[in-house]
Write a protein that holds these residues in place. Structure first.
Motif, PDB file in Angstrom:
ATOM      1  N   ARG A 175       0.794  -1.232   0.000  1.00 25.74           N
ATOM      2  CA  ARG A 175       0.000   0.000   0.000  1.00 25.74           C
ATOM      3  C   ARG A 175       0.825   1.280   0.000  1.00 25.74           C
ATOM      4  O   ARG A 175       0.594   2.185  -0.799  1.00 25.74           O
ATOM      5  N   ASP A 176       1.787   1.388   0.920  1.00 29.39           N
ATOM      6  CA  ASP A 176       2.595   2.617   0.970  1.00 29.39           C
ATOM      7  C   ASP A 176       3.349   2.834  -0.333  1.00 29.39           C
ATOM      8  O   ASP A 176       3.450   3.963  -0.838  1.00 29.39           O
ATOM      9  N   TRP A 177       3.899   1.763  -0.871  1.00 26.45           N
ATOM     10  CA  TRP A 177       4.701   1.839  -2.092  1.00 26.45           C
ATOM     11  C   TRP A 177       3.836   2.300  -3.259  1.00 26.45           C
ATOM     12  O   TRP A 177       4.225   3.179  -4.044  1.00 26.45           O
ATOM     13  N   THR A 178       2.658   1.728  -3.383  1.00 28.70           N
ATOM     14  CA  THR A 178       1.745   2.095  -4.469  1.00 28.70           C
ATOM     15  C   THR A 178       1.277   3.534  -4.330  1.00 28.70           C
ATOM     16  O   THR A 178       1.203   4.280  -5.317  1.00 28.70           O
ATOM     17  N   THR A 179       0.969   3.941  -3.094  1.00 31.02           N
ATOM     18  CA  THR A 179       0.533   5.329  -2.861  1.00 31.02           C
ATOM     19  C   THR A 179       1.630   6.308  -3.262  1.00 31.02           C
ATOM     20  O   THR A 179       1.369   7.326  -3.915  1.00 31.02           O
ATOM     21  N   ALA A 180       2.869   6.008  -2.874  1.00 31.28           N
ATOM     22  CA  ALA A 180       3.992   6.887  -3.227  1.00 31.28           C
ATOM     23  C   ALA A 180       4.174   6.959  -4.736  1.00 31.28           C
ATOM     24  O   ALA A 180       4.377   8.050  -5.297  1.00 31.28           O
ATOM     25  N   LYS A 181       4.114   5.837  -5.400  1.00 34.91           N
ATOM     26  CA  LYS A 181       4.284   5.813  -6.860  1.00 34.91           C
ATOM     27  C   LYS A 181       3.178   6.632  -7.535  1.00 34.91           C
ATOM     28  O   LYS A 181       3.443   7.418  -8.456  1.00 34.91           O
ATOM     29  N   ASP A 182       1.946   6.468  -7.083  1.00 37.10           N
ATOM     30  CA  ASP A 182       0.834   7.215  -7.675  1.00 37.10           C
ATOM     31  C   ASP A 182       1.004   8.717  -7.464  1.00 37.10           C
ATOM     32  O   ASP A 182       0.753   9.522  -8.375  1.00 37.10           O
ATOM     33  N   GLU A 183       1.443   9.116  -6.265  1.00 38.06           N
ATOM     34  CA  GLU A 183       1.628  10.538  -5.975  1.00 38.06           C
ATOM     35  C   GLU A 183       2.730  11.140  -6.843  1.00 38.06           C
ATOM     36  O   GLU A 183       2.590  12.257  -7.367  1.00 38.06           O
ATOM     37  N   LEU A 184       3.840  10.418  -6.983  1.00 33.72           N
ATOM     38  CA  LEU A 184       4.951  10.927  -7.779  1.00 33.72           C
ATOM     39  C   LEU A 184       4.585  11.022  -9.252  1.00 33.72           C
ATOM     40  O   LEU A 184       4.903  12.020  -9.925  1.00 33.72           O
ATOM     41  N   GLU A 185       3.914  10.009  -9.770  1.00 30.74           N
ATOM     42  CA  GLU A 185       3.499  10.042 -11.176  1.00 30.74           C
ATOM     43  C   GLU A 185       2.517  11.173 -11.422  1.00 30.74           C
ATOM     44  O   GLU A 185       2.595  11.875 -12.450  1.00 30.74           O
ATOM     45  N   SER A 186       1.596  11.366 -10.490  1.00 30.32           N
ATOM     46  CA  SER A 186       0.611  12.436 -10.636  1.00 30.32           C
ATOM     47  C   SER A 186       1.288  13.803 -10.667  1.00 30.32           C
ATOM     48  O   SER A 186       0.947  14.670 -11.483  1.00 30.32           O
ATOM     49  N   GLN A 187       2.270  13.991  -9.787  1.00 27.77           N
ATOM     50  CA  GLN A 187       2.951  15.279  -9.745  1.00 27.77           C
ATOM     51  C   GLN A 187       3.802  15.501 -10.988  1.00 27.77           C
ATOM     52  O   GLN A 187       3.903  16.625 -11.497  1.00 27.77           O
ATOM     53  N   LEU A 188       4.406  14.442 -11.501  1.00 27.33           N
ATOM     54  CA  LEU A 188       5.197  14.573 -12.725  1.00 27.33           C
ATOM     55  C   LEU A 188       4.338  15.009 -13.899  1.00 27.33           C
ATOM     56  O   LEU A 188       4.796  15.735 -14.786  1.00 27.33           O
ATOM     57  N   ARG A 189       3.103  14.566 -13.912  1.00 29.83           N
ATOM     58  CA  ARG A 189       2.199  14.992 -14.992  1.00 29.83           C
ATOM     59  C   ARG A 189       1.887  16.476 -14.903  1.00 29.83           C
ATOM     60  O   ARG A 189       1.592  17.118 -15.922  1.00 29.83           O
ATOM     61  N   ARG A 190       1.975  17.023 -13.690  1.00 33.28           N
ATOM     62  CA  ARG A 190       1.677  18.460 -13.509  1.00 33.28           C
ATOM     63  C   ARG A 190       2.865  19.345 -13.859  1.00 33.28           C
ATOM     64  O   ARG A 190       2.694  20.515 -14.209  1.00 33.28           O
ATOM     65  N   GLY A 191       4.080  18.801 -13.718  1.00 26.19           N
ATOM     66  CA  GLY A 191       5.264  19.604 -14.002  1.00 26.19           C
ATOM     67  C   GLY A 191       6.387  19.301 -13.034  1.00 26.19           C
ATOM     68  O   GLY A 191       6.342  18.317 -12.282  1.00 26.19           O
ATOM     69  N   THR A 192       7.419  20.138 -13.019  1.00 25.32           N
ATOM     70  CA  THR A 192       8.576  19.920 -12.162  1.00 25.32           C
ATOM     71  C   THR A 192       8.226  20.211 -10.704  1.00 25.32           C
ATOM     72  O   THR A 192       7.359  21.041 -10.411  1.00 25.32           O
ATOM     73  N   PHE A 193       8.938  19.566  -9.793  1.00 25.32           N
ATOM     74  CA  PHE A 193       8.620  19.710  -8.379  1.00 25.32           C
ATOM     75  C   PHE A 193       9.774  19.199  -7.517  1.00 25.32           C
ATOM     76  O   PHE A 193      10.698  18.546  -7.998  1.00 25.32           O
ATOM     77  N   TYR A 194       9.690  19.498  -6.220  1.00 20.94           N
ATOM     78  CA  TYR A 194      10.585  18.937  -5.219  1.00 20.94           C
ATOM     79  C   TYR A 194       9.831  17.833  -4.483  1.00 20.94           C
ATOM     80  O   TYR A 194       8.655  17.994  -4.145  1.00 20.94           O
TER      81      TYR A 194
END
Length: 255
Positions: free
Chosen positions: A25-44
């Motif tokens: 669960r934690d791993w999947t949640t992290a992957k989904d959050e990172l992919e979602s943010q990458l679609r929005r643009g650059t980030f920290y």
């Protein structure tokens, strides 16, 4: 200890082992959050977790999910590296000839990145071991260009202690820019059966229920540690595992 109530439903055993990371669960949640943010643009971003919880496999899975339109991940694991070392690594990967100073090299890197249709993501592992000066200076690379958004994405990865280090006053400008803060706590107890089935296939049937609580407790739910222990134990017998095989494997893993 994150002991969750045992669930009646366990994932069905697979016929053969699956070498891919187990999507707990934690791993999947992290992957989904990172992919979602990458679609929005650059980030920290920040990814923390104890050893064996899947930080590196998360980076590899994220890289595999990217297409050419969303850029590439540049992975760096170099404890004690200076900003100059980071810049030189970046220059080598992007085939930029180093200049006389780090500032001049950064300027050359910025020019190259701005010409690209995509923005790279720099993933720095073991960031807890970076000198304070390097952490404070990383923004000079990410924000060298005066554009509103960062020139590239930066993810710092390390153990839970990294979060505490980022509380230092000198690192407040970096901390407040973190958009994604993902924590990998490892498997929950109700995910252990699914993990064993995923990783060991039919051989998971040889791990009796009577040993699973101890396996979970001693490995603290870290997938890589559980993998190492069970791999070692299964290699010692072709029968159902007993206390002896499990304890030997736990000792061999230093647990």
């Amino acid at each position: 200890m994150k002991r969750a109530p045992a669930l009646a439903s366990a994932l069905p055993l697979e016929s053969s082992p699956n070498p891919a990371p187990f999507p707990y669960r934690d791993w999947t949640t992290a992957k989904d959050e990172l992919e979602s943010q990458l679609r929005r643009g650059t980030f920290y971003g920040l990814v923390t977790g104890a050893s064996g919880t899947g930080k590196t496999s998360l980076c590899h899975a994220l890289a595999a999910s990217l297409d050419d339109a969303r850029g590439q991940i540049l992975y760096l694991s170099a404890p004690r590296v200076s900003l100059l070392g980071v810049v030189r690594y970046f220059a080598q990967v992007l085939r930029v000839l180093p200049r006389r100073s780090s500032i001049e090299t950064i300027k050359a890197l910025v020019d190259v990145i701005k010409e690209r249709s995509t923005r790279p993501l720099l993933w720095i592992d073991e960031a807890d071991r970076l000198p304070m000066a390097t952490l404070t200076e990383l923004r000079s690379l990410v924000e060298f260009d005066p554009a509103p958004a960062p020139l590239l994405s930066l993810i710092l990865s390390g153990p839970p202690e990294l979060r505490s280090q980022l509380e230092a006053p000198a690192l407040f400008p970096l901390k407040r820019r973190l958009v994604v803060r993902a924590t990998l706590d490892g498997l929950r107890r109700d995910e252990l059966d699914g993990f064993l089935a995923h990783r060991f296939g039919d051989a998971a049937r040889r791990v009796p229920a009577s040993l699973k609580d101890e396996l979970f407790e001693r490995t603290r739910g870290a997938p890589a540690l559980a993998d190492r222990v069970i791999t070692h134990a299964l290699a010692r017998t072709t029968k159902t595992l007993g206390d002896g095989e499990l304890r030997e494997a736990l000792d061999a893993a230093g647990l």
